[in-house]
Design a protein around this motif. Structure first.
Motif, mmCIF file in Angstrom:
data_model
loop_
_atom_site.group_PDB
_atom_site.id
_atom_site.type_symbol
_atom_site.label_atom_id
_atom_site.label_comp_id
_atom_site.label_asym_id
_atom_site.label_seq_id
_atom_site.Cartn_x
_atom_site.Cartn_y
_atom_site.Cartn_z
ATOM 1 N N LEU A 32 46.334 45.491 41.579
ATOM 2 C CA LEU A 32 45.591 46.647 41.084
ATOM 3 C C LEU A 32 46.141 47.089 39.729
ATOM 4 N N LEU A 33 47.458 47.096 39.601
ATOM 5 C CA LEU A 33 48.076 47.491 38.334
ATOM 6 C C LEU A 33 47.766 46.484 37.223
ATOM 7 N N THR A 34 47.768 45.188 37.559
ATOM 8 C CA THR A 34 47.425 44.188 36.539
ATOM 9 C C THR A 34 45.941 44.261 36.195
ATOM 10 N N LEU A 35 45.108 44.617 37.169
ATOM 11 C CA LEU A 35 43.676 44.786 36.901
ATOM 12 C C LEU A 35 43.454 45.892 35.877
ATOM 13 N N ILE A 36 44.131 47.016 36.063
ATOM 14 C CA ILE A 36 44.000 48.122 35.114
ATOM 15 C C ILE A 36 44.427 47.669 33.727
ATOM 16 N N ASN A 37 45.506 46.913 33.661
ATOM 17 C CA ASN A 37 45.983 46.413 32.377
ATOM 18 C C ASN A 37 44.983 45.447 31.756
ATOM 19 N N SER A 38 44.197 44.769 32.606
ATOM 20 C CA SER A 38 43.265 43.752 32.133
ATOM 21 C C SER A 38 41.934 44.345 31.680
#
Length: 411
Positions: free
Chosen positions: A238-244
């Motif tokens: 989820l955190l990497t998704l936000i960054n993406s």
């Protein structure tokens, strides 16, 4: 559980041989070929999208547009809507069913701002409405004679479409197709597809179903947060998704609840559906390291509530969970934190043991090694009234918390 992910990428070239954009391709392994056993377009596209989200859109695309193969059935799931519409061209596969419903859903995405391209186009009357919606038409130049291709360009010249010559393999063909009016080019003459790889965490399938159902039933954010807190692998993603997909946000994430609120129920629900469709699993399993991450996060949250303050408890959970995720991935803590836009307090607690959360991280490290003498010294620094005996109780509560949830098949 750690898993390797792969995605194919092939450049699409301008007439001056500069890169216009990229087509992203389904790849199951590091071998540079499509898996012909995967006949399910929905699963293949979900796999491509899942890997784009995990590797990072900007990492894969830079500032160039991306062509992604889709069908109307894929568009109906809504999972495409997480992508930045101004940078994405939806490439409608030639195998797509084309009827009024299909034209309608494609028009919705066109009106929303996505580009439309027709892949390996072969004209028939059924495709006429899509020609009028399309920005690009891709022709496989190996399927036709050069005379036939000239005729097709003349036939479609009044549609205002840009033409892409696909499977251009030698310079002479590039020059010929450029001279007769093609705008863009793709093929081995320029570059074969390259396979990009990375690693991520594979969340529990049954847990994905539980979370997806919770979103569909409009559960409150506390219930959603509680489900996420049992899946540190999914929190990381989820955190990497936000960054993406949300790279324009400058806010740093400090809690699971904040991450959920930032992306919103609809977007996260689509993302969860993408992972489910890509995995197509029917079993579930747990990973001891991820279970340890749950326990550590829960312990740090409860210690924080008892001895530091409730205002930091959400950050404490995220800090504890992240302190083990890099071990599961097999990467350094620094590399992990480079992938996510995490709150400065959490970042400094993990990397420098700064602040009250930093003291708590240091305490958990000593406690985890059964160095209770050193742990007690740090604990007294956190709160003079705290005792190791209290921590033993908190540890037991965290273990019971994990076991109770596992009994309900949530982990």
């Amino acid at each position: 559980m750690k898993k390797s992910i792969f995605i194919g990428r092939q450049p699409i070239i301008n007439g001056d041989k500069s890169i216009f954009g990229y087509e992203f391709l389904f790849r199951k392994t590091a071998e540079n070929f499509a898996d012909i056993s995967v006949s399910d377009n929905l699963s293949a596209t979900a796999n491509v999208l899942e890997n784009i989200y995990d590797i990072g859109i900007k990492t894969l695309m830079g500032e160039k547009p991306a062509f992604i193969n889709v069908t109307p059935d894929v568009l109906e799931t809504g999972m495409i809507q997480l992508l930045p519409k101004d940078d994405i061209i939806l490439e409608i596969l030639e195998t797509s069913r084309i009827d009024n419903d299909a034209v309608s859903i494609i028009k919705e995405f066109k009106d929303y701002g996505f580009g439309i391209s027709l892949d390996d186009f072969v004209y028939s009357e059924a495709w006429e409405p899509l020609l009028r919606l399309s920005d690009y038409v891709k022709l496989d130049v190996l399927q036709y004679s050069k005379a036939e291709i000239k005729e097709m360009l003349l036939l479609f010249k009044d549609y205002g479409i840009k033409f892409i010559a696909e499977k251009v393999e030698i310079y002479e063909d590039f020059q010929f197709y450029k001279d007769i009016g093609f705008n863009l080019f793709q093929g081995y003459f320029f570059q074969k597809p390259t396979v990009l790889s990375s690693s991520t965490l594979d969340p529990d399938y049954m847990m994905l179903i539980d979370i997806f159902n919770a979103f569909q039933s409009n559960a409150n954010i506390k219930e959603i947060e509680a489900l996420f807190k049992m899946t540190p692998d999914l929190i990381y993603r989820l955190l990497t998704l936000i960054n993406s997909v949300a790279y324009e946000f400058i806010v740093r994430i400090s809690s699971v609840k904040q991450a959920i609120a930032l992306l919103g129920y609809d977007n996260i629900s689509r993302w969860i559906l993408t992972i489910i469709l890509a995995s197509k699993k029917s079993d579930f399993r747990s990973d001891p390291l991820l279970e340890s991450a749950v326990i550590k996060g829960k312990m740090m949250e409860d210690i924080c509530k008892k001895y530091i303050g409730k205002d930091l408890s959400d950050k404490a959970f995220l800090t504890g969970m992240l302190s083990l995720v890099n071990v599961v991935l097999g990467i350094s803590l620094e590399d992990l934190l480079d992938k996510i836009n995490i709150d400065t307090i959490i970042h400094e607690a993990l990397t420098e043991h700064n602040g009250r959360l930093g003291d708590l991280v240091e305490f958990m490290e000593k406690y985890g090694k059964n160095d209770y003498v050193s742990a007690d010294i740090i604990l007294k620094k956190i709160n003079p009234s705290a005792s190791i005996r209290d921590i033993f109780e908190i540890d037991t509560v965290a273990l019971m918390y994990l076991e109770n949830v596992k009994k309900t098949n949530m982990v």
